[in-house]
Design an enzyme around this catalytic site. Structure first.
Site, PDB file in Angstrom:
ATOM      1  N   GLU A  26       9.173   1.200 -21.955  1.00  0.00           N
ATOM      2  CA  GLU A  26       9.511   2.863 -22.270  1.00  0.00           C
ATOM      3  C   GLU A  26      10.905   3.160 -22.473  1.00  0.00           C
ATOM      4  O   GLU A  26      12.019   2.434 -22.085  1.00  0.00           O
ATOM      5  CB  GLU A  26       9.050   3.540 -21.205  1.00  0.00           C
ATOM      6  CG  GLU A  26       9.198   4.988 -21.366  1.00  0.00           C
ATOM      7  CD  GLU A  26       8.352   5.674 -20.066  1.00  0.00           C
ATOM      8  OE1 GLU A  26       7.772   5.166 -19.181  1.00  0.00           O
ATOM      9  OE2 GLU A  26       8.345   6.943 -20.201  1.00  0.00           O
ATOM     10  N   GLU A 172      -1.046   9.721 -20.151  1.00  0.00           N
ATOM     11  CA  GLU A 172      -1.215  10.459 -18.961  1.00  0.00           C
ATOM     12  C   GLU A 172      -1.339  11.986 -18.880  1.00  0.00           C
ATOM     13  O   GLU A 172      -0.596  12.886 -18.441  1.00  0.00           O
ATOM     14  CB  GLU A 172      -0.238  10.434 -18.089  1.00  0.00           C
ATOM     15  CG  GLU A 172      -0.154   8.804 -17.571  1.00  0.00           C
ATOM     16  CD  GLU A 172       0.751   8.411 -16.250  1.00  0.00           C
ATOM     17  OE1 GLU A 172       1.431   9.093 -15.698  1.00  0.00           O
ATOM     18  OE2 GLU A 172       0.766   7.178 -15.851  1.00  0.00           O
ATOM     19  N   TYR A 243      -0.672   2.170  -9.913  1.00  0.00           N
ATOM     20  CA  TYR A 243       0.676   1.230  -9.233  1.00  0.00           C
ATOM     21  C   TYR A 243       0.412   1.200  -7.933  1.00  0.00           C
ATOM     22  O   TYR A 243      -0.264   1.746  -7.114  1.00  0.00           O
ATOM     23  CB  TYR A 243       1.898   2.206  -9.666  1.00  0.00           C
ATOM     24  CG  TYR A 243       2.410   2.446 -10.794  1.00  0.00           C
ATOM     25  CD1 TYR A 243       3.110   1.437 -11.651  1.00  0.00           C
ATOM     26  CD2 TYR A 243       2.016   3.373 -11.720  1.00  0.00           C
ATOM     27  CE1 TYR A 243       3.496   1.381 -12.905  1.00  0.00           C
ATOM     28  CE2 TYR A 243       2.454   3.270 -12.955  1.00  0.00           C
ATOM     29  CZ  TYR A 243       3.067   2.338 -13.554  1.00  0.00           C
ATOM     30  OH  TYR A 243       3.800   2.582 -14.932  1.00  0.00           O
ATOM     31  N   GLU A 291      -1.024   0.601 -18.042  1.00  0.00           N
ATOM     32  CA  GLU A 291       0.194   0.928 -17.232  1.00  0.00           C
ATOM     33  C   GLU A 291      -0.484   0.227 -15.684  1.00  0.00           C
ATOM     34  O   GLU A 291      -1.323   0.752 -15.044  1.00  0.00           O
ATOM     35  CB  GLU A 291       0.623   1.955 -17.101  1.00  0.00           C
ATOM     36  CG  GLU A 291       1.813   2.446 -17.963  1.00  0.00           C
ATOM     37  CD  GLU A 291       2.359   3.781 -17.937  1.00  0.00           C
ATOM     38  OE1 GLU A 291       2.709   4.022 -16.543  1.00  0.00           O
ATOM     39  OE2 GLU A 291       2.252   4.343 -18.850  1.00  0.00           O
TER      40      GLU A 291
END
Ligand code: AHR
Length: 503
Positions: A26, A172, A243, A291
């Site tokens: 990114e 997202e 995450y 991700e």
């Protein structure tokens, strides 16, 4: 302590889509600038791309890299990153409160992807922009010529189209932190309209619609249901993110988090099935877990920089997690979960690839090195290609916050029919005991161990640094043997191992 496993040749999850070993880059912090791109670096090529970083990426055999965001994409104007560099505008990036010179755009990124042998997966901006921008970007990137946007690409030096097949419909969009955040209905309609327009251009594109940005989002899994009800026939994948963190220094529960990941995958897979049957269609939608990674070590630093608020720095050191040995185990566990669910997860991207929550770190003007988590990602990406086996595992376990019985031994296995090998990726979650593992190889010709790599460390918090790049690294394992149709090996406490058997 002992554990037994059955690995039967005919009891399979299915063929793994190699893209499950993808990555993400990114425009964030030093991922692009000072990460892959640093024109003054001694190893830089004619395009300003760091050769030392490219080499580490190439070794990982990354099949696909998602770009350019992330939260960044929700206010990104892709046109800023094309044309003569000296004419490109510097813009403020609202997502990370930084500025971007736009020295790297789609042309530079595509050339870099070619140089490291990976495929590009692009995201369109459905935050501050919409259908019109998406179709223009697609025309610029993929149309051969003879139209406004494709001719501009040719004028900018690229005659052949980039032919990008994978496109993310925003990022997202369920998150209120996102520029242009929407509710599920609003986003579902926009994503369906965008997908329809993009498919009018090319019906073969692989389109990825936004699912939940993590397993704790309040509306999950209703977000997926609503979004898929709007988009099901028009998309191929639904994107999930997660995450992993050990904020409470609670290793047993940290190392059980992949149960939560698996429930997340299974719930969304069930939602996909539910919408599919309601739509009475044969079309399949899969999960793009685009991700995932450990992310918590650097949050403090990140907040301090952002809350400083005194400016819009270019490429500050944001989200630079320094990974430790414990994270090797976590990343190994997550990859095992993806292999076990490779029938529904067809794309997954470690987030991210360089400097920002990444397996590769760089110093400006200095070295690039492997973080601890580079290794389990490397082993899975390089040796985890083929057919995933559905293993029967009998291991002692413990009660965790995420499952009644978390087995001490977690493993996955991949049968590569092309080179006649069987690979095992194993984690011992026990902190003090070694575990003897007996794997009954059913239906396979007798084989021999050709590679055995072990990762252990006396300190869970051991890290690799620019000065000490190999504090945490694999070493050759000993004692793994195939005899009487079984593979036998011992897993030391808190260890990661990769074993390959030539059949
Ligand atoms: O990878 C860092 C950020 O995490 C991404 O920009 C965003 O999509 C996610 O919240």
């Amino acid at each position: 302590m002992k554990a037994s496993v059955v690995a039967n040749k005919d009891f399979t999850v299915g063929k793994i889509d190699n893209r499950v070993y993808g990555a993400f880059l990114e425009h964030l912090g030093r991922a692009i600038y000072e990460g892959i791109y640093e024109p003054d670096h001694a190893s830089a090529d004619q395009n300003g791309m760091r050769g030392d970083v490219a080499k580490l990426v190439k070794d990982l055999n990354v099949p696909v890299v998602r770009y350019p965001g992330g939260n960044f994409v929700s206010a990104y104007n892709w046109e800023d990153g094309v044309g003569p560099r000296e004419e490109r505008p510097t813009r403020l990036d609202l997502a990370w409160h930084t500025s971007d010179s736009n020295a790297v755009g789609v042309h530079e990124f595509a050339d870099w992807c070619d140089s490291v042998g990976t495929e590009m997966m692009l995201a369109v901006n459905l935050g501050s922009r919409g259908v019109d921008d998406a179709r223009n970007f697609l025309e610029y990137v993929n149309h051969p010529g003879g139209s406004y946007w494709s001719d501009l690409r040719i004028k900018n030096g690229r005659k052949e189209p980039f032919n990008v097949k994978m496109w993310c419909l925003g990022n997202e969009m369920d998150g209120p932190w996102q520029v242009g955040h929407k509710d599920a209905d609003e986003y579902g309609k926009l994503a369906a309209n965008t997908a329809r327009a993009m498919r009018m251009f090319d019906s073969e594109l692989e389109l990825i619609v936004c699912g939940s940005s993590n397993a704790d989002m309040a509306s999950y899994p209703d977000w997926e249901r609503i979004v898929l009800e709007h988009t099901y026939e028009h998309v191929d994948h639904i994107s999930l993110h997660m995450y992993f963190a050990n904020r409470d220094k609670d290793t047993p529960n940290y190392l059980a988090l992949n149960h939560k990941l698996e429930r997340y995958i299974e719930t969304v897979a069930a939602t996909i099935k539910q919408v599919k049957s309601k739509k009475r269609t044969k079309h399949d939608v899969y999960i793009s877990f685009d991700e995932w990674n450990v992310w918590y070590h650097s949050n403090k630093q990140d907040r301090e920089i952002l809350d400083g608020g005194n400016g819009w720095p270019h490429a500050p050191g944001l989200l630079e997690d320094i990974y430790n040995f414990e994270d090797v185990l976590q990343v190994g566990l997550v990859l095992n979960s993806f292999i076990r669910h490779s029938d529904v997860v067809k794309i997954a991207c470690i987030a991210q690839l360089v400097n920002v929550i990444a397996p590769i770190m760089t110093e400006k003007g200095g070295p690039a090195w492997k973080q601890t988590i580079y290794y389990p990602y490397y082993f899975a990406s390089v040796y985890g290609r083929g057919t995933a086996l559905n293993l029967l595992v009998n291991s002692p376990g413990y009660e965790s916050n995420h499952e009644d019985n978390t087995p001490f031994v977690d493993l996955s296995s991949v049968h590569n029919e092309d080179d006649g090998t069987l690979s095992f990726f194993l984690v011992n979650r026990h902190g003090t005991e070694s575990i003897e593992v007996d794997i009954d190889l059913q239906g396979f010709a007798a084989g021999e161990v050709i590679d055995h790599q072990v990762m252990t460390h006396s300190r869970l918090d051991a890290v690799n640094t620019a000065k000490n790049q190999s504090e945490v690294a694999p070493r050759k394992g000993e004692g793994a043997k195939v005899a009487d149709g079984s593979l036998r090996l011992t897993l030391p406490p808190y260890s990661y191992q990769m074993v390959r058997v030539k059949l």
